[in-house]
Design a protein around this motif. Structure first.
Motif, mmCIF file in Angstrom:
data_model
loop_
_atom_site.group_PDB
_atom_site.id
_atom_site.type_symbol
_atom_site.label_atom_id
_atom_site.label_comp_id
_atom_site.label_asym_id
_atom_site.label_seq_id
_atom_site.Cartn_x
_atom_site.Cartn_y
_atom_site.Cartn_z
ATOM 1 N N MET A 12 -18.560 -7.230 -40.819
ATOM 2 C CA MET A 12 -19.145 -8.560 -38.843
ATOM 3 C C MET A 12 -20.060 -7.958 -38.739
ATOM 4 O O MET A 12 -20.810 -8.778 -38.103
ATOM 5 C CB MET A 12 -18.097 -8.210 -38.019
ATOM 6 N N ARG A 13 -20.666 -6.873 -39.537
ATOM 7 C CA ARG A 13 -21.966 -6.491 -39.740
ATOM 8 C C ARG A 13 -22.488 -6.627 -37.327
ATOM 9 O O ARG A 13 -22.957 -7.047 -37.351
ATOM 10 C CB ARG A 13 -22.934 -7.166 -39.727
ATOM 11 N N LEU A 14 -21.355 -5.934 -36.704
ATOM 12 C CA LEU A 14 -21.318 -6.409 -35.059
ATOM 13 C C LEU A 14 -22.296 -5.289 -34.777
ATOM 14 O O LEU A 14 -23.412 -4.797 -33.900
ATOM 15 C CB LEU A 14 -20.346 -6.233 -34.826
ATOM 16 N N THR A 32 -25.517 -9.365 -29.708
ATOM 17 C CA THR A 32 -24.971 -9.948 -28.875
ATOM 18 C C THR A 32 -24.558 -9.896 -27.796
ATOM 19 O O THR A 32 -24.233 -11.164 -27.425
ATOM 20 C CB THR A 32 -23.495 -9.810 -30.128
ATOM 21 N N LEU A 33 -24.628 -8.860 -27.341
ATOM 22 C CA LEU A 33 -24.625 -8.940 -26.096
ATOM 23 C C LEU A 33 -25.530 -10.197 -24.831
ATOM 24 O O LEU A 33 -25.090 -9.882 -23.471
ATOM 25 C CB LEU A 33 -24.511 -7.549 -25.293
ATOM 26 N N LEU A 34 -26.336 -9.979 -25.358
ATOM 27 C CA LEU A 34 -27.965 -10.576 -24.813
ATOM 28 C C LEU A 34 -27.526 -11.887 -25.146
ATOM 29 O O LEU A 34 -27.990 -13.174 -24.031
ATOM 30 C CB LEU A 34 -28.984 -9.848 -25.652
ATOM 31 N N ALA A 35 -27.338 -12.269 -25.722
ATOM 32 C CA ALA A 35 -26.565 -13.594 -26.208
ATOM 33 C C ALA A 35 -25.370 -14.362 -25.125
ATOM 34 O O ALA A 35 -25.268 -15.374 -24.953
ATOM 35 C CB ALA A 35 -26.264 -14.503 -27.793
ATOM 36 N N LEU A 36 -24.245 -13.674 -24.776
ATOM 37 C CA LEU A 36 -23.554 -13.422 -23.836
ATOM 38 C C LEU A 36 -23.960 -13.329 -22.459
ATOM 39 O O LEU A 36 -23.352 -14.054 -21.927
ATOM 40 C CB LEU A 36 -22.436 -12.590 -24.201
ATOM 41 N N ILE A 37 -24.894 -12.587 -21.997
ATOM 42 C CA ILE A 37 -25.336 -12.618 -21.086
ATOM 43 C C ILE A 37 -26.086 -13.881 -21.087
ATOM 44 O O ILE A 37 -25.586 -15.009 -19.812
ATOM 45 C CB ILE A 37 -26.257 -11.390 -20.801
ATOM 46 N N PRO A 94 -25.061 -14.326 -34.375
ATOM 47 C CA PRO A 94 -23.883 -15.681 -34.975
ATOM 48 C C PRO A 94 -22.632 -15.528 -33.886
ATOM 49 O O PRO A 94 -21.787 -16.840 -34.096
ATOM 50 C CB PRO A 94 -23.519 -14.245 -35.797
ATOM 51 N N VAL A 95 -22.566 -15.178 -32.694
ATOM 52 C CA VAL A 95 -21.559 -15.221 -32.059
ATOM 53 C C VAL A 95 -22.054 -16.607 -31.438
ATOM 54 O O VAL A 95 -20.784 -17.034 -30.358
ATOM 55 C CB VAL A 95 -21.107 -13.991 -30.142
ATOM 56 N N LEU A 96 -23.000 -17.386 -30.844
ATOM 57 C CA LEU A 96 -23.311 -18.846 -30.620
ATOM 58 C C LEU A 96 -22.498 -19.674 -31.472
ATOM 59 O O LEU A 96 -22.301 -20.440 -29.980
ATOM 60 C CB LEU A 96 -24.884 -18.877 -30.525
#
Length: 386
Positions: free
Chosen positions: A49-51, A112-117, A177-179
């Motif tokens: 997943m390379r998270l 990932t966190l910045l994209a969700l914010i 990717p989370v987008l």
């Protein structure tokens, strides 16, 4: 790599002098340090997943949480909590930080966190815009919702469409990717709203009869067709991305992972209800031979598909539903005769299945999928590791 003994022999033979030997050893040490600082992709690891990118990534993630938490409290102290300016500032700040953390440093968890914010700030901005633009009732109930029929589609299109557009723009810039999951969820919500509006118009126009109270469960069961269709579409897109990157080395494979995470519950929940006859309102299941057979077939189908596409993320919600509801009715009789609590047997069964698939995933794939599928199909699926 040439070892120290070989270099000593080269010095004794006059091929190198001592200064050249020391320079070569220093250069080799710098190369080893540079290689250790990188984060190579280990292709032997299943379903990466390379998270998380390492300890520094986690450290920066904590800093982002603290930074934006403090910024949120500070802005709420000087601005109205419902102010569109507050959400706009947070969205702009997340973009600016991402220019360093994501574009330059490629930190995965922090990105990932910045994209969700960013998406959360955009969603809040859209909600504030809708509240100001449309005349919404102060009290939302079943009757006040009918008054929103004329504005329901513009509101849904503004909310979901705006979020999708923002996610696409952010993805084009930063490739997070989370987008893909954010876009899929927003599109599913818009499709569900369209289904509700169509059914509402049919009832109002008389094309469809209004359901009686005892028919409400049947109506809700029929409504599960829409998430099932959306789940199939999202799953198909994820498989196409997986086929595009069989070795799972690019961002498209990570996007496929998040799409599988979204599609799995959309597929499992409707199919579980259809297979077992579970009542939507009460959640009660009438155990029987037919329900047990259909439940077993459903489990087998999901296991085979997950093995074929090499995605364990598809099995997680399946095991959750099977363990929480399905296994309960299948082993409840055994628990009553032995005195062992059903919950304990559920945990044992699910734990054994998880360990089995976790420890021997590639071996199970090799034993089941390789003889089951033709070579032409295997050549397009993720490779089966020896």
């Amino acid at each position: 790599m040439i070892d120290d003994l070989t270099l000593d022999r080269a010095v004794n033979a006059g091929i190198l002098n001592a200064t050249q030997r020391d320079a070569l050893l220093a250069l080799a040490g710098e190369d080893r340090a540079a290689l250790m600082s990188e984060e190579p992709i280990d292709l032997s690891v299943d379903e990466q997943m390379r998270l998380v990118g390492g300890g520094n990534d986690i450290f920066v993630t904590v800093g982002i949480v603290l930074l934006f938490s403090g910024a949120l409290f500070a802005l709420q102290a000087v601005l109205s909590p419902s102010s569109m300016l507050l959400a706009a500032i947070l969205a702009m700040a997340s973009w600016i930080v991402a220019e360093i953390v994501t574009r330059q440093k490629r930190m995965r968890l922090s990105s990932t966190l910045l994209a969700l914010i960013f998406c959360g700030a955009i969603l809040s901005l859209l909600v504030d815009f809708i509240v100001e633009r449309f005349d919404l009732p102060e009290t939302v109930n079943a009757f006040s919702l009918f008054a929103l029929r004329a504005d329901a589609w513009p509101i849904g299109l503004t909310l979901s469409g705006g979020l999708i557009a923002a996610a696409v723009v952010y993805f084009v810039r930063f490739k997070v990717p989370v987008l893909a999951a954010v876009t899929a969820i927003a599109a599913t919500g818009l499709a569900f709203l369209a289904t509700v509006l169509i059914y509402h118009d049919q009832v109002v126009s008389g094309a469809a009869a209004a359901p009686a109270p005892d028919q409400l469960a049947d109506v809700l069961s029929s409504a599960l067709v829409m998430p099932l269709v959306c789940g199939l579409i999202i799953f198909a897109v994820a498989v196409l991305l997986d086929l595009r990157d069989r070795e799972r080395q690019t961002v498209w494979s990570d996007c496929a992972f998040w799409l599988h995470v979204v599609s799995a519950p959309l597929l499992v929940h409707p199919l579980f209800i259809l297979a077992t006859g579970q009542e939507v309102l009460s959640g009660r299941i009438e155990p029987g031979v037919t329900a047990s057979v259909l439940l077993g077939l459903m489990m087998t189908m999901f296991v085979l598909v997950a093995l074929a596409i090499d995605r364990r993320s598809l099995l997680a919600p399946t095991l959750a539903y099977f363990g929480s509801v399905g296994i309960y009715y299948l082993i409840n009789g055994a628990a009553n005769t032995t005195g062992i609590p059903p919950f304990a047997l559920i945990l044992i069964a699910i734990g054994a299945v998880v360990i089995l698939f976790g420890a021997g995933w590639q071996r199970i794939r090799r034993l089941i999928i390789r003889p089951l599928l033709p070579t032409s199909m295997l050549d397009r699926l993720p490779p089966i590791k020896a």
